[in-house]
Design a protein around this motif. Structure first.
Motif, PDB file in Angstrom:
ATOM      1  N   ALA A 254       0.801  -1.218  -0.030  1.00 58.81           N
ATOM      2  CA  ALA A 254      -0.035   0.117  -0.036  1.00 58.81           C
ATOM      3  C   ALA A 254       0.780   1.311   0.001  1.00 58.81           C
ATOM      4  O   ALA A 254       0.488   2.391  -0.230  1.00 58.81           O
ATOM      5  N   PHE A 260       0.934   1.131  -4.004  1.00 59.70           N
ATOM      6  CA  PHE A 260      -0.078   2.038  -3.593  1.00 59.70           C
ATOM      7  C   PHE A 260      -1.553   1.466  -3.695  1.00 59.70           C
ATOM      8  O   PHE A 260      -2.401   2.091  -4.235  1.00 59.70           O
ATOM      9  N   ARG A 262      -4.933  -0.783  -2.645  1.00 60.60           N
ATOM     10  CA  ARG A 262      -5.985  -0.797  -1.188  1.00 60.60           C
ATOM     11  C   ARG A 262      -6.493  -1.845  -1.072  1.00 60.60           C
ATOM     12  O   ARG A 262      -7.385  -2.037  -0.305  1.00 60.60           O
TER      13      ARG A 262
ATOM     14  N   SER B 152      -0.678  11.902   6.843  1.00 62.95           N
ATOM     15  CA  SER B 152       0.686  11.899   7.419  1.00 62.95           C
ATOM     16  C   SER B 152       0.603  10.969   8.679  1.00 62.95           C
ATOM     17  O   SER B 152       1.597  10.397   8.975  1.00 62.95           O
ATOM     18  N   LEU B 154      -1.505   8.490   9.570  1.00 61.12           N
ATOM     19  CA  LEU B 154      -2.366   7.248   9.004  1.00 61.12           C
ATOM     20  C   LEU B 154      -1.380   6.095   8.382  1.00 61.12           C
ATOM     21  O   LEU B 154      -0.334   6.356   8.064  1.00 61.12           O
ATOM     22  N   ASP B 155      -1.773   4.848   8.751  1.00 62.47           N
ATOM     23  CA  ASP B 155      -1.061   3.681   8.109  1.00 62.47           C
ATOM     24  C   ASP B 155      -1.152   3.598   6.732  1.00 62.47           C
ATOM     25  O   ASP B 155      -2.067   4.237   6.194  1.00 62.47           O
ATOM     26  N   PRO B 156      -0.195   3.021   5.965  1.00 60.51           N
ATOM     27  CA  PRO B 156      -0.346   3.157   4.531  1.00 60.51           C
ATOM     28  C   PRO B 156      -1.524   2.608   3.787  1.00 60.51           C
ATOM     29  O   PRO B 156      -1.950   3.033   2.781  1.00 60.51           O
ATOM     30  N   ILE B 157      -2.250   1.538   4.465  1.00 64.97           N
ATOM     31  CA  ILE B 157      -3.425   1.035   3.714  1.00 64.97           C
ATOM     32  C   ILE B 157      -4.631   2.081   3.848  1.00 64.97           C
ATOM     33  O   ILE B 157      -5.103   2.634   2.978  1.00 64.97           O
ATOM     34  N   GLN B 159      -4.095   5.413   4.092  1.00 66.27           N
ATOM     35  CA  GLN B 159      -3.510   6.321   3.237  1.00 66.27           C
ATOM     36  C   GLN B 159      -3.869   6.152   1.874  1.00 66.27           C
ATOM     37  O   GLN B 159      -4.680   6.985   1.012  1.00 66.27           O
ATOM     38  N   SER B 160      -3.708   5.053   1.294  1.00 66.37           N
ATOM     39  CA  SER B 160      -4.029   4.400   0.015  1.00 66.37           C
ATOM     40  C   SER B 160      -5.537   4.531  -0.253  1.00 66.37           C
ATOM     41  O   SER B 160      -5.895   5.119  -1.234  1.00 66.37           O
ATOM     42  N   GLU B 161      -6.266   4.118   0.836  1.00 67.69           N
ATOM     43  CA  GLU B 161      -7.684   4.102   0.511  1.00 67.69           C
ATOM     44  C   GLU B 161      -8.304   5.444   0.545  1.00 67.69           C
ATOM     45  O   GLU B 161      -9.114   5.715  -0.595  1.00 67.69           O
ATOM     46  N   TRP B 163      -6.801   8.146  -0.481  1.00 67.21           N
ATOM     47  CA  TRP B 163      -6.265   9.101  -1.796  1.00 67.21           C
ATOM     48  C   TRP B 163      -7.008   8.572  -2.980  1.00 67.21           C
ATOM     49  O   TRP B 163      -7.416   8.944  -4.050  1.00 67.21           O
TER      50      TRP B 163
END
Lengths: 267, 197
Positions: A254, A260, A262, B152, B154-157, B159-161, B163
């Protein structure tokens, strides 16, 4: 040998609802982990996963309505409340999440001396303070300034210098890169790595996985209070096929520098 | 539509200016990245664009005209810490409905559950509350969104959701987004172009 061993740690909060029924919420559940001298362990998880709570449990600084279960050992000895009180600030150090923990009414130099004295290693030699600061890229003049005049990155490095001065064997850093730009983040993480190289055990709590991976040996992933995976830091490469846990792989893929994606992780 | 900052100057309390003659233009339906070191005035510029601050010099223009000072603000600002953007004594439902009544598809796009509406802000996690703050900012009248380090913490998952949902909304509703971040990898993913302050 492990400096810190945590076995089946549980941290729960109690409150009463309107009918005076007791409600228990487990915020950390059955967490076991260990960290050795010279090792950097990264503790990673989404916000609310219980990372900071875990650090506070190790320090013995939980809020009064929290209850900790399980056992912890420091250097082979049981780490209970009296032991925590005795070791806190000298052999175990926490670098808190907010630089607001610095005393606003004391100069950086004073606070550095306090940290050293509390740990029984007073800074008496002339130039000792300046030298302690210079190790973290801080000019000698910083000793005479008050915390509010420092930038976030400088304040963070002052806390690192205080930790170094205390001579702690175990260092817990809670989100050390919060609010810092890339240069300062890299600098702070390099300082933490130097702690490990000096033979300390370091636990770094961070949600900045790429930054943490640059210095970590192992990564423990927490999700909703539980350890969901423990991975070697070098397994986080290419498309994450070396990672054992699905959650770790989802997190890795992710990241914007990777897929990137989800994709939801399997529970 | 075009949101424009023209020769913006700003300083705090008579000190050295934080911004000195900054120009920036944001187009509808486009995502522009804004980066720079700490202290360069990224957030200040974002606040000026959203009229939370008035510049000491220069003007903020929407399609060449001064942005409206009354009524619904077409330039909405969302920053890093959602807890400071909401009334702690209001439940989530009231916080959202202050702006508008979102439909199910928008809730779903941002992963927001109706059950949250009955809770207070402190009863949600940081990531959950940030989704609510973004939802509220995407009222029908919103033309531009200033997203200041919105993921910034938040966890990567998460963040990706978030965006991916924002990129969708921007395209569908022709909303222009200014993505302010330190994370160049993130801006590389979401923004067509990134300017450095």
């Amino acid at each position: 040998m492990s400096v810190l061993e945590i076995e089946r740690l549980t941290v729960s909060f109690h409150r009463r609802d309107g009918l005076r029924r007791r409600i228990t919420t487990d915020c950390v559940r059955d967490v076991s982990l260990a960290v050795a001298r010279g090792e950097v362990l990264a503790l990673f998880g989404a916000s609310g996963a219980g990372k900071s709570l875990l650090a506070h449990a190790v320090m013995g600084l939980l809020p009064p309505n929290a209850l900790a279960g399980g056992t912890m050992r420091f250097d082979g000895h049981v780490l209970d409340a009296p032991a925590q009180a005795a070791l806190r600030g000298n052999r175990i150090a926490l670098i808190p999440q907010s630089v607001g923990h610095l005393d606003p009414l004391a100069t950086v130099g004073q606070q550095l001396r306090w940290a050293a004295r509390r740990a029984g290693r007073p800074m008496t030699a002339p130039g000792a303070v300046a030298e302690a600061l210079s190790r973290f890229d801080l000019a000698p003049a910083v000793a005479g300034t008050f915390p509010h005049t420092l930038s976030g990155g400088m304040a963070r490095r002052v806390m690192l210098a205080m930790t170094m001065a205390s001579g702690a064997d175990l260092v817990l850093a809670d989100e050390p890169s919060n609010g810092l730009d890339a240069d300062n983040t890299a600098r702070v993480f390099r300082c933490l790595k130097s702690f490990a190289e000096a033979g300390k055990a370091v636990i770094v709590i961070s949600h900045d996985l790429p930054a943490a991976l640059k210095i970590a040996d192992r990564v423990v992933l927490l999700d909703r209070g539980q350890v969901v995976a423990e991975e070697r830091a070098d397994a986080f490469t290419s498309d994450g096929e070396a990672l054992c846990a699905g959650y770790a792989r989802s997190i890795w893929n992710a990241l914007p520098q990777n897929g990137f994606s989800r994709a939801c992780h399997e529970a | 539509m075009r949101l424009e900052a023209a020769a913006i100057g700003f300083g705090f309390g008579g000190g050295a200016p934080v911004l000195d003659g900054v120009d920036l233009a944001l187009e509808s339906g486009r995502i522009l990245g804004l980066t720079g070191k700490s202290g360069q005035g990224k957030s200040t510029l974002g606040r000026i664009l959203a009229r939370h601050l008035l510049p000491t010099r220069g003007r903020v223009l929407i399609d060449g005209a001064a942005s409206p000072s009354t009524g619904f603000n077409p330039v909405q600002l969302v920053h890093q810490t959602a807890i400071f953007a909401v009334n702690p004594r209001w439940k989530i439902g009231r916080i959202v409905s202050e702006a508008f009544a979102p439909d199910e598809s928008l809730l779903q796009a941002f992963g927001i559950r109706r059950q949250w509406f009955d809770r207070f802000p402190h009863e949600l996690s940081g990531g959950e509350l940030q989704r609510v703050a973004l939802l509220r900012a995407l009222a029908p009248g919103t033309r531009f969104l200033i997203a200041d380090e919105i993921t910034s913490m938040l966890d990567p998952i998460a963040q990706s959701e978030i965006w991916h949902a924002l990129i969708d909304v921007s395209a569908k509703r022709d909303i222009g987004i200014l993505a302010i971040s330190h994370d160049l990898a993130l801006l590389g993913r979401v923004a067509e172009r990134t300017v450095t302050l």
